[in-house]
Design an enzyme around this catalytic site. Structure first.
Site, mmCIF file in Angstrom:
data_model
loop_
_atom_site.group_PDB
_atom_site.id
_atom_site.type_symbol
_atom_site.label_atom_id
_atom_site.label_comp_id
_atom_site.label_asym_id
_atom_site.label_seq_id
_atom_site.Cartn_x
_atom_site.Cartn_y
_atom_site.Cartn_z
ATOM 1 N N CYS A 1 75.020 61.912 56.660
ATOM 2 C CA CYS A 1 73.780 61.206 56.353
ATOM 3 C C CYS A 1 74.086 60.035 55.425
ATOM 4 C CB CYS A 1 72.800 62.167 55.681
ATOM 5 S SG CYS A 1 71.288 61.383 55.106
ATOM 6 N N CYS B 1 58.769 57.973 59.282
ATOM 7 C CA CYS B 1 60.080 58.217 59.880
ATOM 8 C C CYS B 1 60.595 56.949 60.556
ATOM 9 C CB CYS B 1 59.995 59.356 60.898
ATOM 10 S SG CYS B 1 61.546 59.642 61.783
ATOM 11 N N CYS C 1 58.399 60.914 57.144
ATOM 12 C CA CYS C 1 59.802 61.216 56.847
ATOM 13 C C CYS C 1 59.823 62.208 55.693
ATOM 14 C CB CYS C 1 60.561 59.947 56.456
ATOM 15 S SG CYS C 1 62.196 60.286 55.749
ATOM 16 N N CYS D 1 65.298 66.719 61.952
ATOM 17 C CA CYS D 1 65.201 65.327 62.409
ATOM 18 C C CYS D 1 65.455 65.225 63.912
ATOM 19 C CB CYS D 1 66.213 64.451 61.673
ATOM 20 S SG CYS D 1 65.843 64.189 59.927
#
Length: 397
Positions: free
Chosen positions: A23, A288, A330, A337
């Site tokens: 990430c 998101c 988000c 996800c």
């Protein structure tokens, strides 16, 4: 197209399409810690880590490569063990230390603030010396310590971002007519790298075009969110956004024509649109971005692959997409996800076949107006981050 636009677009692409391990915000923390240049982590008396709420969300429950762990603590520990020269690939080839994690846990203090991307690390060692670093506004913009920036990675300034935001979709299409060789290689690397993330079946419920698209895209996202030691090509500083912007098109090409020229141009157009959508809103937000920004890129890229340079089709697909998913929140980087990207795939693919009219809700008249409307909603959702972070912080992990 004139040379100034071509030069600007090329510079933007070279800056915004980069390789990342894990990430991106995990890499951000690790990179920031490594910049403090601590030779002996066991000499530390105190670590103060300050993050903006968007970065905190994205690190809270996500896997950290080469650690077998999830969350903030292993990201900090991994930063001590990595080489700052690796930047967002900071966890590459590290050997994790449970002893160092146990030691660091007692020294770490975390503060979360509102605002754009921000990562500050202040470390006090047992001699009283303070070591610090600060990265803000984007993942590679190191403010402290001062470092000599490589020419190829010179950050895009606000004036250049404004010029890019003022470009039209037609400018991006014109860029496709004569793509610089270095950008062709960058797109080919992106396709190759992100295809390699497809491992196993995360969400396999069929063999038709859409089912394959969903399975490939979600499988790649799952691999990344669990912290596998595999790189992704990020777009606009987000690996998941890079996955959403590329893999639906790569999958569509695999299921239909296997046309490398169309694939390269369509993936490139998707990346240009994803960056454009990001510059119109922000790198991190309460909405998101993988779905709203990477999804819009995928919509336009898929439309280009299927219909060619048809501006009416681009506008139609953008309208239909805008009527569907924008507004999905988000709540940080995590395995879940992948399910949001599944929704993004459905919304992007279905946008090729339905034309929702301008009268519907926040739908704009054309592509540009749709992006602007989504961005306006995204900015208005800013205060949600405080509530999202509060909910997450109360969890017992």
């Amino acid at each position: 197209m004139d040379d100034s636009k071509r030069i600007l677009i090329t510079k933007i692409l070279k800056n915004e399409v980069t390789e990342a391990l894990g990430c991106t915000e995990v890499g951000l923390i690790g990179y920031a810690v490594s910049l403090c240049n601590i030779s002996d982590p066991f000499s530390i008396e105190k670590i103060e880590l300050t993050l903006n709420n968007g970065s905190f969300k994205n690190v809270y429950a996500v896997g950290v490569p080469n650690t077998g762990k999830y969350g903030l603590l292993p990201a900090v520990v991994g930063g001590f063990l990595g080489n700052s020269k690796n930047k967002l690939l900071i966890f590459n080839d590290i050997t994790y230390s449970q002893e160092l994690e146990d030691f660091t846990k007692e020294k770490l203090e975390i503060k979360v603030i509102n605002g754009p991307l921000y990562c500050s690390v202040k470390i006090k060692d047992n001699s009283g010396k303070i070591h610090e670093s600060l990265i803000k506004d984007n993942h590679l913009n190191v403010v402290i310590p001062e470092i000599k920036k490589e020419k190829i990675n010179m950050e895009i300034n606000s004036s250049e971002k404004e010029k890019y935001k003022n470009l039209e979709l037609l400018d991006f299409l014109n860029y496709l007519d004569e793509i610089p060789e270095e950008i062709i290689k960058l797109v080919e690397k992106t396709i190759y790298t992100n295809k390699n993330l497809i491992k196993g079946d995360f969400l396999n419920y069929g063999t038709d075009i859409l089912s394959n698209m969903v399975n490939k895209t979600t499988s790649a996202c799952n691999i990344r969110m669990t912290g596998e030691n595999m790189t992704a090509m990020s777009v606009a500083k987000s690996g998941n956004m890079g996955i959403m912007a590329t893999l639906p098109i790569i999958s569509y090409d695999f299921s239909t024509e296997n046309n490398s020229e169309k694939l390269i141009k369509s993936v490139l157009l998707s990346m240009l649109v994803t960056i454009y959508s990001t510059y119109n809103s922000s790198y991190l937000s309460s909405m998101c971005g993988c779905v709203s920004k990477g999804g819009m890129g995928a919509v336009i890229g898929l439309s280009h692959y299927k219909n060619g340079k048809n501006l009416k089709k681009f506008d139609s697909s953008a309208r239909t997409f805008t009527a569907n998913l924008p507004g999905i929140i988000c709540d940080g980087g995590k395995v879940g996800c992948a399910l949001k990207l599944a929704s993004g795939c459905f919304a992007a693919y279905s946008s090729l076949f339905v034309d929702i009219s301008y009268e519907n809700g926040i739908v704009g008249k054309n592509f540009k107006e749709c992006v602007e409307n989504i961005s306006k909603i995204s900015k208005a959702m800013g205060d949600l981050d405080c509530d999202i972070v509060e909910i997450m912080s109360k969890k017992e992990m």
